[in-house]
Structure formats: structure tokens, C-alpha cells
Design a protein around this motif. Structure first.
Motif, PDB file in Angstrom:
ATOM      1  N   TYR A  35      -7.929  13.189   5.542  1.00 61.41           N
ATOM      2  CA  TYR A  35      -7.413  13.012   6.899  1.00 61.41           C
ATOM      3  C   TYR A  35      -6.853  11.600   7.077  1.00 61.41           C
ATOM      4  N   PHE A  36      -7.581  10.618   6.537  1.00 64.91           N
ATOM      5  CA  PHE A  36      -7.127   9.227   6.676  1.00 64.91           C
ATOM      6  C   PHE A  36      -5.778   9.027   5.980  1.00 64.91           C
ATOM      7  N   LYS A  37      -5.638   9.574   4.759  1.00 68.35           N
ATOM      8  CA  LYS A  37      -4.381   9.427   4.021  1.00 68.35           C
ATOM      9  C   LYS A  37      -3.224  10.070   4.764  1.00 68.35           C
ATOM     10  N   GLN A  38      -3.437  11.296   5.247  1.00 65.48           N
ATOM     11  CA  GLN A  38      -2.367  11.995   5.960  1.00 65.48           C
ATOM     12  C   GLN A  38      -1.990  11.258   7.239  1.00 65.48           C
ATOM     13  N   ALA A 164      -4.299  -0.243   1.072  1.00 66.84           N
ATOM     14  CA  ALA A 164      -5.201   0.911   0.917  1.00 66.84           C
ATOM     15  C   ALA A 164      -6.665   0.525   1.097  1.00 66.84           C
ATOM     16  N   GLY A 165      -6.928  -0.749   1.239  1.00 62.24           N
ATOM     17  CA  GLY A 165      -8.311  -1.180   1.443  1.00 62.24           C
ATOM     18  C   GLY A 165      -8.901  -0.682   2.746  1.00 62.24           C
ATOM     19  N   ALA A 166      -8.026  -0.361   3.692  1.00 62.21           N
ATOM     20  CA  ALA A 166      -8.530   0.158   4.967  1.00 62.21           C
ATOM     21  C   ALA A 166      -9.257   1.479   4.777  1.00 62.21           C
ATOM     22  N   LEU A 167      -8.830   2.249   3.728  1.00 61.96           N
ATOM     23  CA  LEU A 167      -9.519   3.521   3.459  1.00 61.96           C
ATOM     24  C   LEU A 167     -10.966   3.287   3.049  1.00 61.96           C
TER      25      LEU A 167
END
Length: 500
Positions: A35-38, A164-167
Motif C-alpha cells: 500500500y505504501f509503495k502504491q 525509500a527510507g520512509a518505507l
């Protein structure tokens, strides 16, 4: 160490709960990551389209030869800072023309690879999770939106990149909240499982304690029935079994005591008289009298042992019946003739022997034993100058044979016990000193073996009557079918779910 049912159940359920939470956590993190990536790609793509729209206007005003940085770059900066991302513009050769940094990511001055540009122009968009050919030192989400001229030629590509560190931060927060909530759930679940398991095992522990008590000969303990589920039904069955064991134990002790008493009395008599003859205490002229008494006592012992063996064979199912068609009235007449002399001595009138043939299908020898025991019993308790009456009742169900004698009768409180082993009424103790109290028990056992029944009718001070029924073969078959139907119905009821 021996594991108890409590520990096994608690560990198993706890393991299932832990495994379920682990699986749930893995699924949650997987879906959260997706969900986060999308969501991230969607956000970056939206801002890339806005930046591409602004850039296209500037390129168009400059005939697609240059971009007015003073107009476009501030807009890039606003968009970049709003989403913590970098927005940069690359020409068709991969050279970065404008760059607005909205993130704190370190980068190097490198060109965009041609294959990335081709992918953006060919597909109409570009998505990547990587370092953009070394521009960034760590992973970034990147979305590219191509810009075309009015005649469809390639003009430039706008890229929007976010760390991408936020993921990892997002997933770590999700994991932290999941762990905290899981710990709370585990504490409640373990407490619930502990008390539920303890409540489930408590009746079983009481049953174990009761069985240990039973092994010591104490059958008084019972398991309280606290529910009507499987455990409650088990407790009910267990208590019924305990009651049956207690009854059996009482019967066993009573049987042992009665057998010991019945054997000890004649054996003591025999031993005393034999010793008296041997040591000369009994004079020679009296020896024949005492030897007759010894002979009678030996016969009494023989009858007792034979009766006990017959009972054991019947109860063990080892007594084989040999049914045949015969005249039961003829059996009664022959039996009465064996008592002819004592009947005449007491002036007893015998009635009902002139009935004629009464045909029944049963084991002749066993029915003869029934008739003999009942007539012998009637003779013992008939009053002097009284009567013994035999009557028959034939029906579709079977033939009922009644043997009645006048006399004192049987007390109402003694009738329920009259067929018990070794039972003797108070009045019979003075009249039936040679009996052991097994005759009527054998009678009932034989009649039940034939599928029949026996009842007692008595009026104190007037008469006693024993009526036994020999069922017809057809009625036996019907009774057997009815029993089978009842068993089938009981099985169907057991299969039906309980009504809540």
C-alpha cells in the motif's frame, strides 16, 4: 517430566495464538508495504504531471529550445518541498537541466541513462525503486513523466524522486504498534486460555481423584455436573458408573457374606457330627440318625453349589437353550407328583391340573426347573389344609402360567426383593431352613433368558401367586424388531444437534 493435560492444552492453544499473530503480522506488513509503495508512486506521479504541465508551457513559449528557469524552478521547489522529494528535468540526451531538492538525500551530478529515457517515452511513464544510475547513494522511488512537442516529438522528461527510507520508517512504526497491541492481546488471550483450560480440566481432575478413591474401595465420591456439554455428559456417565460400581460392590460383599454363611452352617454341622462319631461322643445306636443329618446337609451343599453354578452360567451367557414344543401342563403334573407324599401329609388340595394340553415353545429342562422351584416354594409356605392352584392364560403374546398357594402371603415391602440372590423373608427363615434364597433368582433368570417375565401377586394372610410368561416365537420376533427400532431411534437422537 510428565506433561499434564492442562499443560498440553495450554501450550498447544498458546502456540496457535502466537503462530496466528506472527502470520497476521507478516500479512499486515506485506500489505502495508504494498500500500505504501502504491501510494508513494501515485503521489510522485501526480506531482510529476503537475511539473510536466508547467514545464511544457515554458518550453512551448520558447519554441521547445529552452526553459525559463526563473518561472519553472520556483514551482518545482514548491512541489518538491510539499512532498519531501526531488524534482528535476532532463533533456532527450539525459542531461539534467533543472533540479529542485525537496529532500535531504545526497546526490551526484550524473546524466540520466538513455534506456531510462526511452522507457519513459515508450511507455508514457517511468517507475523505479533504485539509485537512478548512481545519482543517489541509497534507494529512491522515482517516477518519470515525458514531455512531447505539439507534433509529437520528444522534448524532455520530468523526474520526481523520494527516498525509500520512509518505507522503513513507516513499516517500523506499523510493526511497533502491532507488537504493542499484540502483547496486550497475548496477555488477555493467555489469561483466557489459562482459566478456560483450568475450567475444562477441573472435572477431569475430580474424576481422576474419584477413580483413585474407587481403587481403594471407596465408591462414595461423585463428580459435580456443572454443564450439559460433552464434559457434563461424561460426568453424568461417570457418576452413573460409580453408582453401578457401588451397587455391584455392595452386591459382591453381600454375595460373599451370604455364600460364606450358607456354606459355613452345613459344613459346621457336618464337621461337628463327624467328629462326634469319630471320638465316640455320639453313641453307636444314634449314629444312623446323625449320618442322615450329615447326608441331608451334604445334599444341601450340593444344591447350593449347583444353583450358584447355574446362576453363573446364566449371567455369563454360557447357558445354551434348546427350545422345543412341549406340554407345560404335563410338566406341572409330573412335578406335583414328586411332592405327592408331603402334600398328602399336609392335606394340601391341588387345583387346576385338569386343564388339558397347554403347548409352549421353550427349553423343557429349564422350564421344568422353573416349575419345580415355584411348586417347591408354594409347598413350603402353604398353610396346612390349604391349597395350591395352577392356572393358565393363553394369548397372542404368549402363555402365562400362575402357581398360587394359600397361606400367610408376602409383605408388600418384601415383594421388590423377593427375586434377589440369597434373599429370605422373615417368615421364610423359620420355614425354609434348608433353602439358600437362590431358587426364585434362578427362576427369574431363566424366564428372562426366554424373553418372558415373572410377577408376584400376594395378599397378606390369604395367598401368594407367581405368574411367569413364556412368549410365543412370533411375539419374540416382534419384540426383537421393536428393540432394534428403539436402538436406531436412540442413535438418530444422538446424531441430532442439541437445541440451544
Amino acid at each position: 517430566m510428565r506433561k499434564t493435560l492442562f499443560s498440553k492444552h495450554f501450550i498447544m492453544v498458546s502456540a496457535i495464538i502466537l503462530l496466528s499473530l506472527v502470520v497476521l503480522g507478516a500479512v499486515l506488513l506485506t500489505f502495508a508495504s504494498q500500500y505504501f509503495k502504491q501510494d508513494r508512486y501515485k503521489l510522485l506521479g501526480h506531482n510529476a504531471e503537475l511539473a510536466a504541465t508547467l514545464t511544457y508551457s515554458s518550453l512551448k513559449n520558447n519554441e521547445y529550445q529552452a526553459v525559463n528557469a526563473r518561472i519553472v524552478l520556483p514551482s518545482y521547489a514548491v512541489l518538491a518541498n510539499s512532498i519531501d522529494a526531488d524534482i528535476y528535468l532532463a533533456d532527450t540526451n539525459g542531461k539534467i537541466l533543472l533540479f529542485a531538492g525537496g529532500s535531504s538525500s545526497e546526490r551526484e551530478e550524473k546524466e540520466i541513462p538513455q534506456e531510462v529515457l526511452n522507457a519513459a517515452f515508450d511507455k508514457g511513464e517511468y517507475e523505479e525503486l533504485g539509485k537512478m544510475n548512481g545519482i543517489y547513494k541509497d534507494g529512491h522511488y522515482t517516477v518519470g513523466t515525458p514531455i512531447y512537442t505539439e507534433d509529437g516529438k520528444r522534448a524532455a522528461v520530468v523526474f520526481v524522486s523520494a527516498s525509500a527510507g520512509a518505507l522503513s520508517v513507516f513499516l517500523s512504526e506499523i510493526l511497533r504498534m502491532f507488537i504493542v497491541s499484540s502483547l496486550a492481546v497475548l496477555i488477555l488471550a493467555f489469561a483466557g486460555v489459562y482459566f478456560t483450560t483450568a475450567d475444562l480440566v477441573r472435572p477431569l481432575r475430580k474424576m481422576v481423584a474419584a477413580t483413585q478413591s474407587f481403587s481403594k474401595g471407596d465408591f462414595t465420591m461423585r463428580v459435580p455436573v456443572e454443564s450439559y456439554d460433552e464434559i457434563g455428559q461424561l460426568a453424568i456417565s461417570f457418576n452413573n458408573m460409580a453408582s453401578s460400581l457401588a451397587t455391584t460392590e455392595v452386591a459382591r460383599r453381600s454375595f460373599t457374606a451370604n455364600v460364606s454363611h450358607e456354606l459355613r452352617t452345613p459344613m459346621t454341622t457336618i464337621a461337628g457330627f463327624v467328629d462326634g462319631i469319630l471320638d465316640g461322643t455320639i453313641p453307636p445306636e444314634r449314629r444312623d440318625d446323625y449320618l442322615r443329618i450329615v447326608s441331608d446337609e451334604i445334599k444341601r451343599l450340593s444344591r447350593l453349589v449347583r444353583s450358584m453354578l447355574n446362576i453363573a452360567r446364566i449371567e455369563a451367557g454360557e447357558l445354551e437353550m434348546k427350545p422345543d414344543l412341549f406340554d407345560v401342563n404335563d410338566t406341572v403334573i409330573k412335578t406335583v407328583f414328586t411332592f405327592e407324599q408331603p402334600l398328602e401329609a399336609k392335606q394340601i388340595e391341588v387345583r387346576g391340573l385338569d386343564r388339558g394340553k397347554v403347548m409352549v415353545e421353550a427349553d423343557p429342562d429349564l422350564i421344568h426347573q422353573v416349575v419345580y422351584n415355584l411348586i417347591e416354594n408354594a409347598f413350603k409356605f402353604v398353610n396346612e389344609g390349604g391349597y395350591i392352584e395352577v392356572n393358565y392364560t393363553e394369548s397372542d403374546a404368549g402363555t402365562a402360567v400362575g402357581i398360587k398357594n394359600s397361606g400367610d402371603g408376602i409383605a408388600k415391602d418384601e415383594i421388590p426383593h423377593i427375586f434377589d440372590r440369597f434373599y429370605k423373608t422373615d417368615k421364610s427363615r423359620s420355614r425354609d431352613k434348608g433353602g439358600a434364597g437362590l431358587g426364585l433368582h434362578i427362576v427369574r433368570s431363566i424366564i428372562n433368558l426366554h424373553g418372558g417375565d415373572i410377577i408376584v401377586r400376594s395378599v397378606e394372610g390369604e395367598y401368594s401367586e407367581f405368574v411367569f410368561t413364556i412368549p410365543n416365537p412370533q411375539s419374540k420376533a416382534r419384540a426383537k424388531k421393536e428393540k432394534e427400532k428403539e436402538k436406531d431411534k436412540d442413535k438418530e437422537k444422538e446424531k441430532e444437534p442439541p437445541v440451544s
